[in-house]
Design an enzyme around this catalytic site. Structure first.
Site, PDB file in Angstrom:
ATOM      1  N   GLU A  75      21.577   6.063   4.472  1.00 16.59           N
ATOM      2  CA  GLU A  75      21.843   6.162   5.449  1.00 16.59           C
ATOM      3  C   GLU A  75      21.871   4.935   6.302  1.00 16.59           C
ATOM      4  O   GLU A  75      21.654   4.060   5.993  1.00 16.59           O
ATOM      5  CB  GLU A  75      20.427   6.580   6.414  1.00 16.59           C
ATOM      6  CG  GLU A  75      20.768   7.156   7.617  1.00 16.59           C
ATOM      7  CD  GLU A  75      19.993   6.925   9.076  1.00 16.59           C
ATOM      8  OE1 GLU A  75      20.444   6.190   9.789  1.00 16.59           O
ATOM      9  OE2 GLU A  75      18.459   7.185   9.246  1.00 16.59           O
ATOM     10  N   LYS A  78       8.866   7.798  15.371  1.00 15.68           N
ATOM     11  CA  LYS A  78       7.757   7.089  15.730  1.00 15.68           C
ATOM     12  C   LYS A  78       7.749   7.595  16.735  1.00 15.68           C
ATOM     13  O   LYS A  78       8.128   8.413  17.411  1.00 15.68           O
ATOM     14  CB  LYS A  78       9.424   5.661  16.589  1.00 15.68           C
ATOM     15  CG  LYS A  78       9.333   4.858  15.114  1.00 15.68           C
ATOM     16  CD  LYS A  78      10.408   4.345  16.140  1.00 15.68           C
ATOM     17  CE  LYS A  78      11.272   3.881  16.664  1.00 15.68           C
ATOM     18  NZ  LYS A  78      12.079   4.848  15.427  1.00 15.68           N
TER      19      LYS A  78
HETATM   20  N1  PSU Z   1      14.473   6.147  13.556  1.00 16.20           N
HETATM   21  C1  PSU Z   1      14.396   4.680  13.785  1.00 16.20           C
HETATM   22  N2  PSU Z   1      15.962   3.599  12.661  1.00 16.20           N
HETATM   23  C2  PSU Z   1      16.860   4.922  13.801  1.00 16.20           C
HETATM   24  C3  PSU Z   1      17.080   5.649  13.153  1.00 16.20           C
HETATM   25  C4  PSU Z   1      15.928   6.506  14.078  1.00 16.20           C
HETATM   26  O1  PSU Z   1      13.493   4.090  13.262  1.00 16.20           O
HETATM   27  O2  PSU Z   1      18.179   4.032  13.114  1.00 16.20           O
HETATM   28  C5  PSU Z   1      18.404   6.734  13.414  1.00 16.20           C
HETATM   29  C6  PSU Z   1      18.685   7.509  12.410  1.00 16.20           C
HETATM   30  O3  PSU Z   1      19.670   7.221  12.187  1.00 16.20           O
HETATM   31  C7  PSU Z   1      17.815   9.115  13.006  1.00 16.20           C
HETATM   32  C8  PSU Z   1      18.817   8.758  14.670  1.00 16.20           C
HETATM   33  O4  PSU Z   1      18.636   9.962  12.164  1.00 16.20           O
HETATM   34  O5  PSU Z   1      17.676   7.202  14.281  1.00 16.20           O
HETATM   35  C9  PSU Z   1      18.311   9.939  15.810  1.00 16.20           C
HETATM   36  O6  PSU Z   1      18.333   9.915  16.618  1.00 16.20           O
HETATM   37  P1  PSU Z   1      18.288  10.910  17.739  1.00 16.20           P
HETATM   38  O7  PSU Z   1      16.910  10.750  18.364  1.00 16.20           O
HETATM   39  O8  PSU Z   1      20.005  10.402  18.581  1.00 16.20           O
HETATM   40  O9  PSU Z   1      19.339  12.348  16.963  1.00 16.20           O
END
Ligand code: PSU
Ligand code: MN
Length: 298
Positions: free
Chosen positions: A19, A156
């Site tokens: 990713e 998290k």
């Molecule tokens: N958790 C982390 N670091 C990140 C992400 C999640 O510790 O960079 C990123 C991942 O790419 C995940 C995204 O898919 O955040 C989810 O974002 P949202 O909650 O806006 O969908």
């Protein structure tokens, strides 16, 4: 697709998708470049081919070159692309890093079945006086609809972890602990919640995913806790989390900015400790993903 990735896929060799949001928006500039290279090296060490995924000038790209990774890690106008953002980014010729949802969709379209990340998006806790939060990451729905195995260290603790586990259950996404009975909480090895299933080897993980894919089009989550020696101190974690929640509240941070703002606070206020933990867990996930991909290819 890079030639190397295309060749590996058509030959049925092990490939691991990586990713790019965690690089562009998760790690501080500087660290991100080094970590991107280490992630690819780790996948290769285990005998698989890495395929870092992003959209570059409107081109969905599977298997970024070192130069392309450099651009992504050093530019400051890189968008964060979930699945719904891919059409706009491609149609408008933009550059963006893909989230778990965006990466899973492109990996699956390319024919890659295994994918390593750090943390997954989840269900956010309600902000302010709202009784419920409508901020549910598209990662959940995409995992339910896309037949990829995602190796991650859970979500998290800023998120509503029981709600996320229920959301995955509703959507019939298997959640399997890797050498763990507990669902991990990113910086911490345990969220305090159990996983329904556990595997203890790459071969077992591969067998479970292969069996699941015979029955279902959905993906699967392999939850791999941060290595024991790299786990964050619990008191430091709780302090950083409380501070981050207060920052989100006071600045009214919403939507796709929540995770990057929170991560930035953790990195700044822990003097690099959180970067080290984050690095250890993504590298561990890349290694496990590569080992499982090799089993599946064999
Ligand atoms: N958790 C982390 N670091 C990140 C992400 C999640 O510790 O960079 C990123 C991942 O790419 C995940 C995204 O898919 O955040 C989810 O974002 P949202 O909650 O806006 O969908
Ligand atoms: Mn969200």
């Amino acid at each position: 697709m890079s030639n190397e990735v295309a060749d590996a896929i058509s030959a049925g060799r092990a490939v691991v998708a990586l990713e790019s949001t965690l690089l562009a928006h998760g790690f501080p500039p500087g660290d991100n470049l080094a970590i991107a290279a280490q992630l690819e090296r780790t996948v290769r060490e285990e005998g698989a081919v890495p395929a870092t995924i992003a959209v570059l000038d409107g081109k969905p790209t599977v298997g970024l070159t070192a130069d392309q990774i450099h651009t992504l890690c050093t530019s400051d106008d890189v968008a964060k692309l979930s699945l719904r953002d891919l059409g706009p980014a491609i149609g408008l010729g933009r550059t963006g890093a893909t989230t778990v949802a965006g990466t899973a969709a492109l990996a699956h379209a390319a024919g890659i079945g295994v994918f390593a990340t750090g943390g997954l998006g989840g269900v956010h806790l309600p902000a302010g006086d709202d009784p419920v939060s409508w901020d549910v990451s598209a990662d959940i729905g995409v995992l339910a609809a896309t037949g990829v195995l995602v190796v991650s260290s859970g979500v998290k603790s800023v998120l509503d972890i029981p709600a996320k586990l229920e959301a995955l259950e509703t959507r019939s996404v298997p959640v399997v602990g890797y050498r763990s009975d507990d669902f991990p909480a990113f910086y911490l090895r345990s969220s305090g919640h159990r996983v329904p299933w556990r595997v203890d080897s790459p071969a077992e993980a591969a067998a479970v995913f292969a069996a699941h894919r015979e029955l279902s089009d959905s993906g699967m989550l392999l939850a791999n806790p941060v290595p024991t020696d790299a786990e964050m101190d619990h008191r430091l974690h709780d302090r950083l989390l409380a501070e981050a929640m207060e920052i989100l509240r006071s600045r009214d941070v919403r939507g796709s900015d929540v995770t990057p703002v929170m991560l930035e606070h953790f990195h700044r206020a822990s003097d690099g400790v959180s970067v080290a933990v984050n690095e250890a867990l993504v590298l561990s996930n890349a290694r496990v993903a590569a080992q499982v991909a090799v089993e599946l290819a064999g």
